[in-house]
Structures are given as structure tokens and as C-alpha cells.
Design a protein around this motif. Sequence first.
Motif, PDB file in Angstrom:
ATOM      1  N   ASP A 182     118.207  24.995  60.998  1.00 25.14           N
ATOM      2  CA  ASP A 182     118.815  24.083  60.034  1.00 25.14           C
ATOM      3  C   ASP A 182     119.067  24.874  58.763  1.00 25.14           C
ATOM      4  O   ASP A 182     118.126  25.288  58.077  1.00 25.14           O
ATOM      5  CB  ASP A 182     117.882  22.906  59.757  1.00 25.14           C
ATOM      6  CG  ASP A 182     118.478  21.907  58.769  1.00 25.14           C
ATOM      7  OD1 ASP A 182     119.680  22.021  58.466  1.00 25.14           O
ATOM      8  OD2 ASP A 182     117.734  21.021  58.297  1.00 25.14           O
ATOM      9  N   GLY A 183     120.342  25.124  58.466  1.00 23.38           N
ATOM     10  CA  GLY A 183     120.659  25.911  57.285  1.00 23.38           C
ATOM     11  C   GLY A 183     120.233  27.355  57.393  1.00 23.38           C
ATOM     12  O   GLY A 183     119.883  27.987  56.388  1.00 23.38           O
ATOM     13  N   GLY A 184     120.223  27.889  58.606  1.00 23.84           N
ATOM     14  CA  GLY A 184     119.878  29.302  58.780  1.00 23.84           C
ATOM     15  C   GLY A 184     118.401  29.580  58.866  1.00 23.84           C
ATOM     16  O   GLY A 184     118.001  30.745  58.822  1.00 23.84           O
ATOM     17  N   ARG A 185     117.563  28.541  59.027  1.00 29.74           N
ATOM     18  CA  ARG A 185     116.119  28.759  59.123  1.00 29.74           C
ATOM     19  C   ARG A 185     115.507  27.744  60.079  1.00 29.74           C
ATOM     20  O   ARG A 185     116.048  26.660  60.322  1.00 29.74           O
ATOM     21  CB  ARG A 185     115.439  28.679  57.753  1.00 29.74           C
ATOM     22  CG  ARG A 185     115.540  27.343  57.090  1.00 29.74           C
ATOM     23  CD  ARG A 185     114.999  27.347  55.658  1.00 29.74           C
ATOM     24  NE  ARG A 185     113.571  27.480  55.577  1.00 29.74           N
ATOM     25  CZ  ARG A 185     112.937  28.541  55.122  1.00 29.74           C
ATOM     26  NH1 ARG A 185     113.604  29.607  54.691  1.00 29.74           N
ATOM     27  NH2 ARG A 185     111.621  28.583  55.072  1.00 29.74           N
ATOM     28  N   SER A 186     114.358  28.102  60.625  1.00 29.13           N
ATOM     29  CA  SER A 186     113.626  27.230  61.542  1.00 29.13           C
ATOM     30  C   SER A 186     112.143  27.397  61.264  1.00 29.13           C
ATOM     31  O   SER A 186     111.667  28.525  61.062  1.00 29.13           O
ATOM     32  CB  SER A 186     113.942  27.592  63.000  1.00 29.13           C
ATOM     33  OG  SER A 186     113.167  26.823  63.898  1.00 29.13           O
ATOM     34  N   CYS A 187     111.397  26.286  61.251  1.00 31.53           N
ATOM     35  CA  CYS A 187     109.968  26.322  60.945  1.00 31.53           C
ATOM     36  C   CYS A 187     109.186  25.553  61.998  1.00 31.53           C
ATOM     37  O   CYS A 187     109.669  24.562  62.547  1.00 31.53           O
ATOM     38  CB  CYS A 187     109.680  25.718  59.567  1.00 31.53           C
ATOM     39  SG  CYS A 187     110.461  26.576  58.183  1.00 31.53           S
ATOM     40  N   ARG A 188     107.984  26.002  62.262  1.00 29.48           N
ATOM     41  CA  ARG A 188     107.077  25.272  63.137  1.00 29.48           C
ATOM     42  C   ARG A 188     105.645  25.503  62.664  1.00 29.48           C
ATOM     43  O   ARG A 188     105.360  26.494  61.974  1.00 29.48           O
ATOM     44  CB  ARG A 188     107.242  25.701  64.587  1.00 29.48           C
ATOM     45  CG  ARG A 188     106.763  27.107  64.914  1.00 29.48           C
ATOM     46  CD  ARG A 188     106.944  27.382  66.401  1.00 29.48           C
ATOM     47  NE  ARG A 188     106.437  28.699  66.781  1.00 29.48           N
ATOM     48  CZ  ARG A 188     106.519  29.193  68.014  1.00 29.48           C
ATOM     49  NH1 ARG A 188     107.124  28.490  68.963  1.00 29.48           N
ATOM     50  NH2 ARG A 188     106.030  30.377  68.302  1.00 29.48           N
ATOM     51  N   PRO A 189     104.698  24.614  63.024  1.00 25.25           N
ATOM     52  CA  PRO A 189     103.316  24.760  62.559  1.00 25.25           C
ATOM     53  C   PRO A 189     102.686  26.056  63.057  1.00 25.25           C
ATOM     54  O   PRO A 189     102.898  26.459  64.201  1.00 25.25           O
ATOM     55  CB  PRO A 189     102.604  23.533  63.153  1.00 25.25           C
ATOM     56  CG  PRO A 189     103.693  22.545  63.423  1.00 25.25           C
ATOM     57  CD  PRO A 189     104.899  23.365  63.787  1.00 25.25           C
ATOM     58  N   ALA A 190     101.908  26.677  62.181  1.00 27.36           N
ATOM     59  CA  ALA A 190     101.176  27.877  62.581  1.00 27.36           C
ATOM     60  C   ALA A 190      99.871  27.499  63.265  1.00 27.36           C
ATOM     61  O   ALA A 190      99.387  28.214  64.136  1.00 27.36           O
ATOM     62  CB  ALA A 190     100.891  28.752  61.360  1.00 27.36           C
ATOM     63  N   GLY A 191      99.289  26.361  62.862  1.00 29.19           N
ATOM     64  CA  GLY A 191      98.043  25.888  63.446  1.00 29.19           C
ATOM     65  C   GLY A 191      98.231  24.529  64.083  1.00 29.19           C
ATOM     66  O   GLY A 191      99.360  24.098  64.361  1.00 29.19           O
TER      67      GLY A 191
END
Length: 235
Positions: A182-191
Motif C-alpha cells: 500500500d503506497g510502496g510499503r507493506s507491514c506485518r507483526p514482528a511478534g
Amino acid sequence: MLFASVVALVAFLVWLTVARLGWLTGAVLVALTLVAAASVTLAAVQPRAAVEARLLLLVGVAVTLLVAVKAQRRRLGDRVDDDRAGRRWPYRIAVGLALFVALGCIPVAAWDFNDDGFVPSVQELGPLPGGLAVRGAGGDAECGTGRCAVSYPLVGRAGESADQVARRMWDHLVGEGWPAPDGGRSCRPAGWLLDTRETCVAISTDDGEARLTLEGGRPYPRYGRAGRQEVSRPQ
């Protein structure tokens, strides 16, 4: 797996210092084996649950030892302490230490490290597709308040444009379970539950060069959009 096996083995040896009933010793061995297996299984099924797996292991070990010694005393009464009074200190130390680490150290450490940034490893992205490579052994890493970032040049096949490289990399990441960009980035939980930090991936194609940036730390929504300005992204 090694950590769980060692903890379970030490707990069993500690139990032997106070054991008086053979059948109960067998039950303790089975219970400790199941606790260790549950911890390893949790970490395998949910790889981000490393903290929770150790918490489960230590609490399970302490509860097993406490329940076992109470059952032994109920069965034998006062006779349980007649010839083993001087051997109870390893048992008390083991149970106390397990409870202290599980109920004291782990929650406090989780509360503390949730505000700290970390530098994600490229290994978290899985094996890269053929023709894609990340250059630079350590990358260009920088940290801000609650967040760290590391950047690498991302290269593809000869003649492949930066946009094509980025597109192939995103296809790979989505295939590995990352959310769609989304907008050139992707995030997911580390823990999982106790570790509330996140890992983010961004791919830029400025100046005709694909560049991969990994960020690790507390989630943006938790601290507002202003938090985005706290991390100095490497160029």
C-alpha cells in the motif's frame, strides 16, 4: 527446541531430588515432555510467538512441579519430608526461578522492548526468486525513536528495469504471506501477543535503481502519523 528440552530435563532432575513415588515420577516426566512439546509446537505453528512459547514453557514447568509435590505430600503426609528435608533447596530454587522469569522478567522485558526499534534481517523475506539479489552485507542502517531501518540495493537480471525488479519482489513477498503493498510499503507483526512491534518493507525505484528498505519497531498507528518522521530513512 533445544531450550525447551534443556529446561524440561533440568526440571525433571530437580524433581528427582524430592521424588518419593515411582508412579508420580513417571507422571512428572510425561507432563514435562508434554509441556516442552507444547512450547515447541506453538513456536512452529506461530513462528512469531517465540516469547509466548518460552512463557508457556516456564509456567508449565513450575505448575507441574508444584502440583506434583502437593500430590506427593497428600499421598505420604508427614513422611514426605522425613529424609529429604535437606534436598528441597534445588526444587524451591527451580520453581521460584521459573515463576520469577515467567511472571516477572518476561512481561517486563516485553513492555520494555515494545518501545525499542530493531533492524530486521533480510532472511525474514525468505529465499529470493531467481535473478533477484540484495547487495551489501550489512546494509545502511539507522535508528530513530522506537524504530530502526536498514536499506539495500535490489538488483535483478541484466536489462531488467527498476520497476520490473520491484514488481517481481512484491510478487515474491505477497507469495510469502506479506500483505499487498500500500503506497510502496507493506507491514506485518514482528511478534504475536506480547511483542507488538512490526516489520515493514518498502521498495523505491528512484533514479532508476530499486532499493529495498526494512524497518522494525513500534507500529505507526499506535503513536500517530508523527512517528513516521522520527525515523531517518537511509538513502
